[in-house]
Design a protein around this motif. Structure first.
Motif, PDB file in Angstrom:
ATOM      1  N   ARG A   1     -10.763  -9.264   2.575  1.00 16.51           N
ATOM      2  CA  ARG A   1     -10.752  -7.799   2.431  1.00 16.51           C
ATOM      3  C   ARG A   1     -10.533  -7.127   3.785  1.00 16.51           C
ATOM      4  O   ARG A   1      -9.783  -6.147   3.883  1.00 16.51           O
TER       5      ARG A   1
ATOM      6  N   ALA B   1      -2.870  -3.495   6.619  1.00 19.40           N
ATOM      7  CA  ALA B   1      -2.344  -2.226   6.128  1.00 19.40           C
ATOM      8  C   ALA B   1      -2.345  -1.202   7.258  1.00 19.40           C
ATOM      9  O   ALA B   1      -1.377  -0.446   7.448  1.00 19.40           O
TER      10      ALA B   1
ATOM     11  N   THR C   1       1.068 -10.357   0.048  1.00 16.75           N
ATOM     12  CA  THR C   1       0.854  -9.507  -1.123  1.00 16.75           C
ATOM     13  C   THR C   1       0.709  -8.035  -0.732  1.00 16.75           C
ATOM     14  O   THR C   1       1.060  -7.151  -1.516  1.00 16.75           O
ATOM     15  N   THR C   2       0.211  -7.781   0.469  1.00 15.53           N
ATOM     16  CA  THR C   2       0.186  -6.399   0.961  1.00 15.53           C
ATOM     17  C   THR C   2       1.602  -5.856   1.092  1.00 15.53           C
ATOM     18  O   THR C   2       1.903  -4.732   0.668  1.00 15.53           O
TER      19      THR C   2
ATOM     20  N   ALA D   1      -6.859  -7.466   4.622  1.00 16.61           N
ATOM     21  CA  ALA D   1      -6.011  -6.537   3.872  1.00 16.61           C
ATOM     22  C   ALA D   1      -6.046  -5.147   4.492  1.00 16.61           C
ATOM     23  O   ALA D   1      -5.008  -4.502   4.685  1.00 16.61           O
TER      24      ALA D   1
ATOM     25  N   ARG E   1       3.835  -3.103  -1.421  1.00 12.94           N
ATOM     26  CA  ARG E   1       4.544  -1.917  -0.934  1.00 12.94           C
ATOM     27  C   ARG E   1       6.030  -1.949  -1.306  1.00 12.94           C
ATOM     28  O   ARG E   1       6.815  -1.123  -0.841  1.00 12.94           O
TER      29      ARG E   1
ATOM     30  N   VAL F   1      -2.709 -12.780   1.862  1.00 15.76           N
ATOM     31  CA  VAL F   1      -3.131 -11.378   1.905  1.00 15.76           C
ATOM     32  C   VAL F   1      -2.024 -10.499   2.477  1.00 15.76           C
ATOM     33  O   VAL F   1      -1.707  -9.441   1.924  1.00 15.76           O
ATOM     34  N   VAL F   2      -1.437 -10.941   3.588  1.00 16.51           N
ATOM     35  CA  VAL F   2      -0.376 -10.148   4.217  1.00 16.51           C
ATOM     36  C   VAL F   2       0.850 -10.087   3.319  1.00 16.51           C
ATOM     37  O   VAL F   2       1.464  -9.025   3.133  1.00 16.51           O
TER      38      VAL F   2
END
Length: 303
Positions: free
Chosen positions: A70, A77, A193-194, A73, A198, A190-191
């Motif tokens: 978390r 971001a 899917t971030t 993420a 977008r 995580v990166v």
């Protein structure tokens, strides 16, 4: 008696000081080395080559916990948005962040790099700041899939606004739990899917031994996603460059189709583009320039 008490107090003071010093040494020794960062004047190619050459199947690695994911993420971001809190957020995970200028392209970048010599071997992430984020170039198996990290940097340099993701550990580290292409509990995922969330298309780079598919140079797949126009454009461009392409959506390409890739599965849920590019050893040794040119001409960037 007073002299004896003073001597006793002096001995106790020295003992306490020695204990504190020993504790400090142990704490400092337990901390990981500061993250390696490229010198502002250094060449990114040398930096990434050095990063990849330090990886091995025996290196320390552990997957991040749920809370760490978390934090990752939120931190990445913020990094994408150039928010001032990004460095502090990512610093909690052992990352160092620096802005620089790529000597080869003259374009500004931001890089976040994991700490060295630590089990928090969670990757390197490079953002081209010359344009809004447009494409995720992913290298999940540096050092293992020979030269894919160099290919990733070359491709990154050809696409303004690209974001380059390089895993921080050898895929076989921690009994294979460092294979980020197949593990959702990784900072790399995580990166990715971030970025996918977008709307950024993802191009993931892999390599295979020539004998595994001797009649083809490239295996092109959309993973778990539907092969849309971007994948078909890429295949056409690669074939026009004289490369033998196995299109996984049209024929069987052995075990190289990437259908179990977790970033591809996430892209399928998001409805975003995911392109799984497997390259033969021969292509990675002598045909990278043709592959990069074909992918650039296919223009896989987000509209």
């Amino acid at each position: 008696m007073i002299g004896r008490n003073r001597m006793l107090l002096s001995v106790i003071s020295v003992a306490v000081a020695l204990a504190l010093a020993l504790t400090l040494v142990l704490i400092l020794d337990d901390e990981a080395s500061p993250p390696p960062l490229p010198d502002p004047e250094a060449d990114l190619s040398s930096f990434i080559d050095g990063f990849a050459s330090s990886l091995s199947a025996e290196q320390d690695y552990r997957p991040p916990g749920a809370g760490e994911r978390r934090t990752a993420a939120a931190g990445f971001a913020a990094l994408l948005d150039a928010a001032p809190t990004a460095a502090a957020d990512l610093g909690k995970l052992g990352f160092a962040v620096r802005d620089g200028m790529d000597r080869q392209t003259g374009r500004p970048y931001t890089v976040a790099v994991n700490e060295s010599g630590s089990e928090r071997s969670w990757g390197m992430y490079l953002i081209d700041r010359s344009a809004p984020p447009s494409l995720a170039v992913e290298v999940p198996h540096p050092a293992s899939d020979l030269k894919t990290e160099s290919f990733g940097l070359d491709y990154f340099r050809r696409v303004p606004g690209a974001v380059l993701l390089i895993a921080g550990a050898h895929r076989k580290a921690d009994d294979g739990r460092a294979d980020v292409a197949h593990e959702v509990d990784s900072v790399f995922h995580v990166v990715a899917t971030t970025l996918g969330g977008r709307g950024l298309p993802q191009v993931q780079l892999h390599g295979f031994d020539d004998q595994n598919l001797p009649d083809d140079d490239i295996v092109l797949s959309s993973g778990a996603t539907v092969a849309g126009p971007p994948a078909r454009r890429a295949a056409d461009r690669l074939e026009a460059a004289g490369l033998g392409v196995c299109r996984a959506w049209a024929s069987s390409c052995g075990a190289l189709e990437g259908t179990k890739n977790v970033q591809g599965k996430a892209a399928a849920k998001d409805g975003t583009v995911f392109l799984h590019v497997e390259m033969s050893r021969t292509v990675r040794e002598s045909g990278i320039a043709k592959v990069i040119q074909a992918l650039v001409e296919a223009d896989l960037r987000a509209p």
